[in-house]
Design an enzyme around this catalytic site. Structure first.
Site, PDB file in Angstrom:
ATOM      1  CG  LEU A   1      -1.892  -0.887   1.423  1.00  0.00           C
ATOM      2  CD1 LEU A   1      -2.624  -0.988   2.587  1.00  0.00           C
ATOM      3  CD2 LEU A   1      -3.003  -0.701   0.402  1.00  0.00           C
ATOM      4  CG  ASP A   2       0.053   4.910  -2.137  1.00  0.00           C
ATOM      5  OD1 ASP A   2      -0.364   5.432  -0.923  1.00  0.00           O
ATOM      6  OD2 ASP A   2      -0.781   5.113  -3.349  1.00  0.00           O
ATOM      7  CE1 TYR A   3       5.755   8.155   4.665  1.00  0.00           C
ATOM      8  CE2 TYR A   3       4.332  10.054   3.610  1.00  0.00           C
ATOM      9  CZ  TYR A   3       5.176   9.351   4.492  1.00  0.00           C
ATOM     10  OH  TYR A   3       5.876  10.037   5.573  1.00  0.00           O
TER      11      TYR A   3
END
Length: 246
Positions: free
Chosen positions: A97-99
């Site tokens: 999951l991105d930042y």
């Protein structure tokens, strides 16, 4: 023994991720005894005998935004590994999951299952709640449901698989439930950008048979039944290994 085979064995044993295993092999840290290689050969990493993956760990984490989904980060940003405390075995994130995204993230030392789940061919559905800037037209939503062409990180263009999208909260900046059967990096953000809308928030709430049920920053072990359902979801027969809660 081919390097690819060694990478799988090392990852399945929870010693390192497949990518890190490649580095260990290249750097000469992995030894295989004898000239003839079989599945019973002794494998050592930095002199430590690898016993095999007899105790697998499966964790469900509610990732908060502001964490990267990696074991370490060259920019010294917080990683999800800092949230996994008290777990005796080394585990690794399944996908990412991105930042700025949050929600359900799986971590395990079962390299075989992780690799199966991350393959697009597994078609394990992942469901997100997504807040959009502005109200997309019906035509735009139909385009997203049918698949659109987006750019990938390496500059290629790919067509997204059909997606399920339904409105769950009407507003000037509405919320949608989006279900995908693939998981390219930043896919949902790029899909909505394709039709002219910025994604403000993303939270993954389901992964195959699993539902997010812990507070942000917290994690729990999967039950044996949940692991079995995950294996079934990606058409992998249940393995006869022992399972560790943490």
């Amino acid at each position: 023994m081919p390097a690819e085979r060694l990478q799988k064995i090392i990852a399945a044993a929870g010693i390192a991720s497949r990518r890190k295993a490649e580095e260990l092999i290249s750097a000469g840290h992995v030894k295989v005894n004898g000239a003839v290689v079989t599945d019973t050969d002794h494998i050592r990493v930095d002199g430590k005998l690898l016993q095999g993956a007899q105790h697998h760990v499966y964790l469900l984490l509610n990732k908060p935004k502001g964490y990267v989904t990696t074991v370490s980060d060259p920019e010294n940003r917080p990683t999800v590994m800092q949230l996994i405390r008290g777990v005796k075995k080394r585990v690794y994130p399944v996908g990412r999951l991105d930042y700025a995204s949050e929600g359900l993230l799986l971590l395990t030392n079962d390299g075989t299952l992780a690799n199966k789940l991350m393959k697009a061919a597994s078609k394990v559905p992942k469901t997100y709640v997504v807040k959009i800037a502005g109200v997309p037209s019906s035509e735009a939503l139909e385009k997203l449901r049918g698949g659109v062409s987006i750019a990938t990180e390496d500059g290629r263009r790919v067509r997204t698989a059909p997606a399920s999208i339904r409105l769950i909260k009407e507003a000037n900046n509405p919320w949608y439930e989006v279900t995908l059967i693939e998981g390219r990096n930043r896919e949902i953000r790029r899909m909505f950008e394709k039709v002219g809308h910025h994604v403000e928030k993303i939270k993954r709430v389901r992964y195959g048979p699993l539902t997010l049920d812990v507070p942000p920053g917290q994690f729990r072990a999967l039950t044996l039944q949940e692991v079995d359902r995950l294996r079934t979801a990606c058409n992998k027969p249940m393995a006869g290994t022992k399972r560790s809660m943490a």
